[in-house]
Design a protein around this motif. Structure first.
Motif, mmCIF file in Angstrom:
data_model
loop_
_atom_site.group_PDB
_atom_site.id
_atom_site.type_symbol
_atom_site.label_atom_id
_atom_site.label_comp_id
_atom_site.label_asym_id
_atom_site.label_seq_id
_atom_site.Cartn_x
_atom_site.Cartn_y
_atom_site.Cartn_z
ATOM 1 N N SER A 5 0.793 -1.310 0.047
ATOM 2 C CA SER A 5 0.070 -0.107 -0.015
ATOM 3 C C SER A 5 0.898 1.234 -0.031
ATOM 4 N N PHE A 6 2.224 1.110 -0.280
ATOM 5 C CA PHE A 6 3.129 2.221 -0.168
ATOM 6 C C PHE A 6 2.663 3.080 -1.221
ATOM 7 N N PRO A 7 2.615 4.420 -1.241
ATOM 8 C CA PRO A 7 1.974 5.424 -2.284
ATOM 9 C C PRO A 7 2.486 5.340 -3.475
ATOM 10 N N GLY A 8 1.570 4.990 -4.540
ATOM 11 C CA GLY A 8 1.719 5.271 -5.870
ATOM 12 C C GLY A 8 2.334 3.856 -6.599
ATOM 13 N N GLY A 9 2.647 2.733 -5.668
ATOM 14 C CA GLY A 9 3.211 1.566 -6.467
ATOM 15 C C GLY A 9 4.696 1.782 -6.649
ATOM 16 N N SER A 37 9.975 4.057 -16.682
ATOM 17 C CA SER A 37 9.825 4.635 -15.135
ATOM 18 C C SER A 37 10.304 6.060 -14.918
ATOM 19 N N THR A 38 9.612 6.643 -13.911
ATOM 20 C CA THR A 38 10.015 8.117 -13.593
ATOM 21 C C THR A 38 10.564 7.967 -12.496
ATOM 22 N N MET A 91 10.976 5.575 -6.898
ATOM 23 C CA MET A 91 11.017 5.028 -8.445
ATOM 24 C C MET A 91 9.647 4.752 -8.559
ATOM 25 N N SER A 92 9.155 4.937 -9.824
ATOM 26 C CA SER A 92 7.586 4.555 -10.202
ATOM 27 C C SER A 92 7.846 3.218 -10.623
ATOM 28 N N ALA A 187 -2.928 -1.670 -10.140
ATOM 29 C CA ALA A 187 -3.848 -2.199 -8.786
ATOM 30 C C ALA A 187 -3.918 -1.321 -7.843
ATOM 31 N N GLN A 188 -2.939 -0.574 -7.470
ATOM 32 C CA GLN A 188 -3.310 0.271 -6.352
ATOM 33 C C GLN A 188 -4.241 1.650 -6.680
ATOM 34 N N ALA A 189 -4.159 1.901 -7.979
ATOM 35 C CA ALA A 189 -5.186 2.962 -8.475
ATOM 36 C C ALA A 189 -6.508 2.262 -8.742
#
Length: 237
Positions: A5-9, A37-38, A91-92, A187-189
């Protein structure tokens, strides 16, 4: 699937940027690029520079405690250490860079040969790793310098050639990247969207599942990364 559940995956690491000098006299890490990745830098200590080649050419961004910079896919970047530079890296697409999303700016003849690239990128798992890390950094700096000089002179050909070579190098690996994106940030979004719909209809049952989580830092010596020594964190629930 590993759930987080860490923000943004995203993934999280603490980076001590290399302090040794490359052949051009500049201290820092190995220039490289992410294809999907960003990456974000949150500077916590020291000072330095982000050298980058992006769609607008070559430019430098000063880094000091409190600086926050991020760069999107296709940005060739080099972390320069001008004194005790320490960075929190976000890192995204957690797990995707480790799956081959990053390509170092080795000279064209090495990029064109996957076996030669893998040999140049490898630092092994035994004694002499620090020397091999510096050797691959120096090789990447050589290629980076050629790209930088070409872009500065208005010649975008070498940069386009690098993009093409990087894409060809990772094409086979990319087949599995979609799974990582679907299982983590997507999945998190989707979970967040489901919660907004639940709240909109008056369903707040998920609030009873609230929990505090703490990231677990990796043990032992920091790992050798492209830009410096890394302490990674396990952010799974």
């Amino acid at each position: 699937m590993t759930i987080s559940s860490f923000p943004g995956g995203t993934s999280l690491s603490h980076l001590d940027v290399y302090g040794s000098a490359a052949p051009d006299g500049v201290c820092g890490g190995s220039p490289h690029m992410h294809l999907v990745s960003t990456e974000a830098y949150l500077v916590v200590e020291g000072r330095g520079t982000l050298q980058a080649i992006d769609g607008e050419g070559f430019h430098e961004t000063d880094l000091e405690a409190g600086s926050v910079v991020w760069f999107t896919p296709g940005t060739i970047h080099r972390a320069v250490n001008r004194g005790g530079l320490k960075i929190i890296v976000l890192m995204s697409n957690a797990g995707l860079p480790e799956a081959g999303d990053a390509v170092m700016t080795f000279p064209a003849e090495i990029l064109a040969d996957p076996a030669a690239y893998d040999e140049a990128a490898s630092i092994g798992d035994s004694y002499g790793r620090s020397e091999r890390v510096e050797a691959r950094r120096d090789l990447a700096v050589t290629g980076f310098g050629r790209l930088r000089d070409a872009v500065r002179s208005g010649d975008l050909g070498p940069l386009k050639d690098f993009h093409a070579a990087a894409g060809a190098l990772v094409q086979a690996r990319a087949e599995d990247w979609g799974r990582l994106v679907r299982e983590r940030p997507l999945a998190q979004a989707e979970r967040s969207l489901a919660l907004t719909r639940a709240v909109a209809r008056g369903d707040i049952a998920h609030l009873s599942d609230a929990r505090v989580h703490q990231a677990i830092p990796s043990e032992g010596a920091r790992k050798y990364g492209m830009c410096g020594r890394l302490r990674t964190y396990d952010v799974t629930d």
